[in-house]
Motif scaffolding. Structure first.
Motif, PDB file in Angstrom:
ATOM      1  N   GLY A 163      52.674  54.296  47.340  1.00  0.00           N
ATOM      2  CA  GLY A 163      52.202  55.211  46.309  1.00  0.00           C
ATOM      3  C   GLY A 163      53.075  55.155  45.072  1.00  0.00           C
ATOM      4  N   ALA A 164      52.578  55.677  43.967  1.00  0.00           N
ATOM      5  CA  ALA A 164      53.310  55.629  42.699  1.00  0.00           C
ATOM      6  C   ALA A 164      52.821  56.745  41.791  1.00  0.00           C
ATOM      7  CB  ALA A 164      53.116  54.278  42.016  1.00  0.00           C
ATOM      8  N   ASN A 165      53.604  57.014  40.745  1.00  0.00           N
ATOM      9  CA  ASN A 165      53.143  57.907  39.684  1.00  0.00           C
ATOM     10  C   ASN A 165      53.186  57.187  38.333  1.00  0.00           C
ATOM     11  OD1 ASN A 165      55.891  57.810  39.194  1.00  0.00           O
ATOM     12  ND2 ASN A 165      56.236  60.025  39.324  1.00  0.00           N
ATOM     13  N   LEU A 166      52.952  55.880  38.366  1.00  0.00           N
ATOM     14  CA  LEU A 166      53.014  55.063  37.162  1.00  0.00           C
ATOM     15  C   LEU A 166      51.835  55.336  36.232  1.00  0.00           C
ATOM     16  CD1 LEU A 166      53.995  51.685  38.839  1.00  0.00           C
ATOM     17  CD2 LEU A 166      55.476  53.063  37.365  1.00  0.00           C
ATOM     18  N   THR A 167      52.107  55.352  34.963  1.00  0.00           N
ATOM     19  CA  THR A 167      51.070  55.421  33.940  1.00  0.00           C
ATOM     20  C   THR A 167      51.300  54.279  32.952  1.00  0.00           C
ATOM     21  OG1 THR A 167      52.390  56.925  32.564  1.00  0.00           O
ATOM     22  CG2 THR A 167      50.843  57.921  34.140  1.00  0.00           C
ATOM     23  N   VAL A 168      50.227  53.838  32.296  1.00  0.00           N
ATOM     24  CA  VAL A 168      50.315  52.772  31.301  1.00  0.00           C
ATOM     25  C   VAL A 168      49.730  53.299  30.003  1.00  0.00           C
ATOM     26  CG1 VAL A 168      49.729  50.394  30.711  1.00  0.00           C
ATOM     27  CG2 VAL A 168      50.073  51.027  33.112  1.00  0.00           C
ATOM     28  N   GLU A 169      50.563  53.472  29.013  1.00  0.00           N
ATOM     29  CA  GLU A 169      50.136  54.040  27.745  1.00  0.00           C
ATOM     30  C   GLU A 169      49.219  53.062  26.996  1.00  0.00           C
ATOM     31  OE1 GLU A 169      53.647  54.994  25.587  1.00  0.00           O
ATOM     32  OE2 GLU A 169      54.297  56.541  27.008  1.00  0.00           O
ATOM     33  N   GLY A 170      48.144  53.600  26.422  1.00  0.00           N
ATOM     34  CA  GLY A 170      47.281  52.798  25.574  1.00  0.00           C
ATOM     35  C   GLY A 170      46.138  52.102  26.278  1.00  0.00           C
ATOM     36  N   TYR A 171      46.030  52.278  27.610  1.00  0.00           N
ATOM     37  CA  TYR A 171      44.953  51.638  28.355  1.00  0.00           C
ATOM     38  C   TYR A 171      44.255  52.665  29.240  1.00  0.00           C
ATOM     39  CZ  TYR A 171      46.920  47.037  27.176  1.00  0.00           C
ATOM     40  OH  TYR A 171      47.372  45.932  26.512  1.00  0.00           O
ATOM     41  N   ASP A 172      42.937  52.620  29.267  1.00  0.00           N
ATOM     42  CA  ASP A 172      42.188  53.461  30.190  1.00  0.00           C
ATOM     43  C   ASP A 172      42.280  52.917  31.611  1.00  0.00           C
ATOM     44  OD1 ASP A 172      41.362  55.256  28.264  1.00  0.00           O
ATOM     45  OD2 ASP A 172      39.564  54.088  27.769  1.00  0.00           O
ATOM     46  N   PHE A 173      42.363  51.572  31.730  1.00  0.00           N
ATOM     47  CA  PHE A 173      42.437  50.938  33.051  1.00  0.00           C
ATOM     48  C   PHE A 173      43.292  49.684  32.915  1.00  0.00           C
ATOM     49  CE2 PHE A 173      40.875  48.105  36.433  1.00  0.00           C
ATOM     50  CZ  PHE A 173      41.052  48.937  37.529  1.00  0.00           C
ATOM     51  N   ALA A 174      44.455  49.701  33.556  1.00  0.00           N
ATOM     52  CA  ALA A 174      45.378  48.568  33.463  1.00  0.00           C
ATOM     53  C   ALA A 174      46.169  48.467  34.759  1.00  0.00           C
ATOM     54  CB  ALA A 174      46.323  48.739  32.271  1.00  0.00           C
ATOM     55  N   PRO A 175      45.690  47.701  35.731  1.00  0.00           N
ATOM     56  CA  PRO A 175      46.410  47.558  36.999  1.00  0.00           C
ATOM     57  C   PRO A 175      47.812  46.994  36.779  1.00  0.00           C
ATOM     58  CG  PRO A 175      44.186  46.700  37.189  1.00  0.00           C
ATOM     59  CD  PRO A 175      44.415  46.962  35.737  1.00  0.00           C
ATOM     60  N   SER A 176      48.754  47.493  37.570  1.00  0.00           N
ATOM     61  CA  SER A 176      50.141  47.049  37.434  1.00  0.00           C
ATOM     62  C   SER A 176      50.444  45.831  38.287  1.00  0.00           C
ATOM     63  CB  SER A 176      51.090  48.191  37.815  1.00  0.00           C
ATOM     64  OG  SER A 176      50.838  48.625  39.138  1.00  0.00           O
ATOM     65  N   PHE A 177      49.417  45.322  39.013  1.00  0.00           N
ATOM     66  CA  PHE A 177      49.581  44.136  39.842  1.00  0.00           C
ATOM     67  C   PHE A 177      48.333  43.278  39.663  1.00  0.00           C
ATOM     68  CE2 PHE A 177      50.263  41.819  43.916  1.00  0.00           C
ATOM     69  CZ  PHE A 177      51.604  41.515  43.752  1.00  0.00           C
ATOM     70  N   SER A 178      48.373  42.053  40.139  1.00  0.00           N
ATOM     71  CA  SER A 178      47.264  41.118  39.991  1.00  0.00           C
ATOM     72  C   SER A 178      45.937  41.744  40.423  1.00  0.00           C
ATOM     73  CB  SER A 178      47.520  39.866  40.838  1.00  0.00           C
ATOM     74  OG  SER A 178      46.333  39.127  41.047  1.00  0.00           O
ATOM     75  N   ILE A 179      44.979  41.829  39.503  1.00  0.00           N
ATOM     76  CA  ILE A 179      43.681  42.415  39.855  1.00  0.00           C
ATOM     77  C   ILE A 179      42.946  41.501  40.827  1.00  0.00           C
ATOM     78  CG2 ILE A 179      42.454  41.400  37.902  1.00  0.00           C
ATOM     79  CD1 ILE A 179      41.827  44.876  39.508  1.00  0.00           C
ATOM     80  N   TRP A 180      43.164  40.196  40.756  1.00  0.00           N
ATOM     81  CA  TRP A 180      42.518  39.271  41.695  1.00  0.00           C
ATOM     82  C   TRP A 180      42.917  39.639  43.129  1.00  0.00           C
ATOM     83  CZ3 TRP A 180      42.248  36.005  45.649  1.00  0.00           C
ATOM     84  CH2 TRP A 180      41.224  35.049  45.677  1.00  0.00           C
ATOM     85  N   THR A 181      44.230  39.809  43.342  1.00  0.00           N
ATOM     86  CA  THR A 181      44.724  40.147  44.676  1.00  0.00           C
ATOM     87  C   THR A 181      44.300  41.555  45.063  1.00  0.00           C
ATOM     88  OG1 THR A 181      46.628  38.696  44.318  1.00  0.00           O
ATOM     89  CG2 THR A 181      46.792  40.300  46.108  1.00  0.00           C
ATOM     90  N   THR A 182      44.328  42.488  44.117  1.00  0.00           N
ATOM     91  CA  THR A 182      43.960  43.873  44.396  1.00  0.00           C
ATOM     92  C   THR A 182      42.507  43.969  44.857  1.00  0.00           C
ATOM     93  OG1 THR A 182      45.562  44.675  42.771  1.00  0.00           O
ATOM     94  CG2 THR A 182      43.823  46.194  43.432  1.00  0.00           C
ATOM     95  N   ILE A 183      41.612  43.262  44.175  1.00  0.00           N
ATOM     96  CA  ILE A 183      40.206  43.252  44.590  1.00  0.00           C
ATOM     97  C   ILE A 183      40.076  42.687  46.000  1.00  0.00           C
ATOM     98  CG2 ILE A 183      37.976  42.129  44.179  1.00  0.00           C
ATOM     99  CD1 ILE A 183      38.586  42.365  41.164  1.00  0.00           C
ATOM    100  N   GLU A 184      40.786  41.612  46.265  1.00  0.00           N
ATOM    101  CA  GLU A 184      40.694  40.959  47.569  1.00  0.00           C
ATOM    102  C   GLU A 184      41.082  41.920  48.688  1.00  0.00           C
ATOM    103  OE1 GLU A 184      39.992  37.810  50.259  1.00  0.00           O
ATOM    104  OE2 GLU A 184      39.537  37.941  48.118  1.00  0.00           O
ATOM    105  N   GLU A 185      42.227  42.591  48.540  1.00  0.00           N
ATOM    106  CA  GLU A 185      42.703  43.425  49.645  1.00  0.00           C
ATOM    107  C   GLU A 185      41.980  44.763  49.724  1.00  0.00           C
ATOM    108  OE1 GLU A 185      46.838  43.369  48.718  1.00  0.00           O
ATOM    109  OE2 GLU A 185      46.775  45.162  47.477  1.00  0.00           O
TER     110      GLU A 185
END
Length: 401
Positions: free
Chosen positions: A172-194
């Motif tokens: 888990g995390a409480n990370l935020t990314v300023e300036g983006y509505d949706f910005a994964p902090s890790f590879s979206i390719w891998t995230t979709i897969e898992e």
């Protein structure tokens, strides 16, 4: 030790930066399909580092690069669709191998949400005897999750518990990314897969079985000010690795994705944008998932916009060494402000990258050794945890009962 690091993205670049401060290796070749990215990853790290280009989809290309630079260890830092060619290329060249994600799974053709098909790592475990007979090591799943989480599981079994009921990896995390509505902090390719594959659960009396994506939501309390986060079942290597070496009644993996992230993933799936099968658009063939990845910001570039902390850990319940019920959470937290100030890399990729570098140093010193295809829980945990702390990134333990 002469290392080939395949992949100069966020994790690969962070691994190079971490390794640059250590003296246990002679050469690190950082190879990528993009020559400029490989050059950026080694810039400023000294003459032990060499940039190269490689086609990670070609075992022959990986083997040739290994032979050219007399590589002893290959570290795979690209997404898991390239696991097998890099794994096979390392073997062909006589090098040992490490990765942070294992060979891809394929759902059961008729009952995907009840039975496993081809499981994560099955292709690699199928040739374990060949690696062992050759006296060679393939250390698989040695990032943070899998990786450090597996080391925690082995540590709990060795030093904290007489009997284990459940080992549950919780992220888990409480990370935020300023300036983006949706910005994964890790590879979206891998995230979709898992996240969109059927999650796997292991139980002693049942073995491995699957459930539906995002099933069994629970609120888990994370330390270091992160607080409660809803976590759901996700397919992950720990569930396929831990039961092979650690005795427990049940093993699970749950990830704190958040409702918005889950809805985005579900929408991608409904639209077929998670597919890896190429489609033709105006004469150009490309998979929808690659298009999604290209449309989103590179996670490696988000560090200066990120705020907060990320936590990876292993929750264990059972009977303690004193014969009483026990519940613990072993964890590792990285603050993005610290990782950016100290290394110039955002927290999620840095937390993933530090663990294979620690493992490589243990292999170089002989504190870790083995043959065949194994996971981190097959090796003694204490040297790893001590050295991780020595890298300036301590781990923690919370007793919760």
């Amino acid at each position: 030790m002469r290392i080939l690091l395949v992949g100069a993205g966020g994790v690969g670049s962070a691994a190079a930066a971490i390794a640059a401060r250590r003296t246990f290796f002679d050469t690190m070749v950082v190879a990528d399909a993009d020559a400029a990215r490989a050059a950026r990853a080694v810039a400023g790290h000294g003459d032990r580092f060499v940039a190269a280009t490689v086609d990670a989809s070609s075992a022959d290309a990986v083997a040739a690069l290994c032979r050219e630079y007399r590589i002893t260890h290959v570290l795979n830092a690209v997404d898991p669709r390239f696991v097998m060619p890099i794994f096979d290329g390392a073997y062909a060249a006589g090098a040992d191998y490490l990765d942070m994600a294992m060979s891809l799974s394929h759902p059961h053709p008729k009952r995907p949400y009840a039975e496993t098909g081809v499981k994560l790592g099955d292709e690699q475990f199928a040739v374990a005897d060949r690696w062992a007979s050759a006296g060679r090591l393939a250390l698989c799943g040695i990032g943070v999750e899998p990786g450090l989480s597996d080391v925690f599981a082995r540590y709990a079994a060795d030093e904290l518990f007489a009997e284990i009921d459940e080992i549950g990896v919780r992220d888990g995390a409480n990370l935020t990314v300023e300036g983006y509505d949706f910005a994964p902090s890790f590879s979206i390719w891998t995230t979709i897969e898992e996240c969109l594959n059927p999650p796997v659960i292991w139980e002693r009396d049942r073995g491995w079985f699957t459930t539906e994506p995002f099933s069994e939501p629970e609120v888990f309390r994370f330390p270091a000010g992160i607080g409660p986060v809803e976590c759901v079942n996700v397919e992950h290597e720990e569930v396929l690795l831990i039961p092979r070496w650690v005795d427990a009644r049940r093993v699970t993996f749950k990830y704190g994705l958040g409702e918005e992230f889950i809805e985005v993933l579900r929408t991608l799936h409904k639209l077929g944008l998670d597919s890896t099968e190429p489609v033709t658009v105006r004469g150009v063939r490309m998979s929808p998932r690659d298009v999604v990845a290209a449309a989103l910001p590179d996670p490696a570039t988000l560090g200066d916009r990120m705020r907060g902390k990320t936590c990876a850990g292993t929750w264990v319940t059972g009977v303690g060494r004193d014969g009483r019920p026990r519940e613990v959470y072993l964890y590792h937290v990285v603050d993005n402000e610290w990782s950016m100030a100290e290394y110039g890399h955002q927290a999620v990729v840095w937390q993933t990258a530090v663990n294979p570098v620690v493992a490589l140093e243990l292999l170089a010193t002989g504190e870790w050794a083995g043959t065949g295809v194994i996971g981190p829980e097959a090796l003694p945990p204490r040297p790893f945890l001590d050295l991780l702390t020595g890298y300036g990134s301590p781990w923690g333990l919370e007793d919760r009962r």
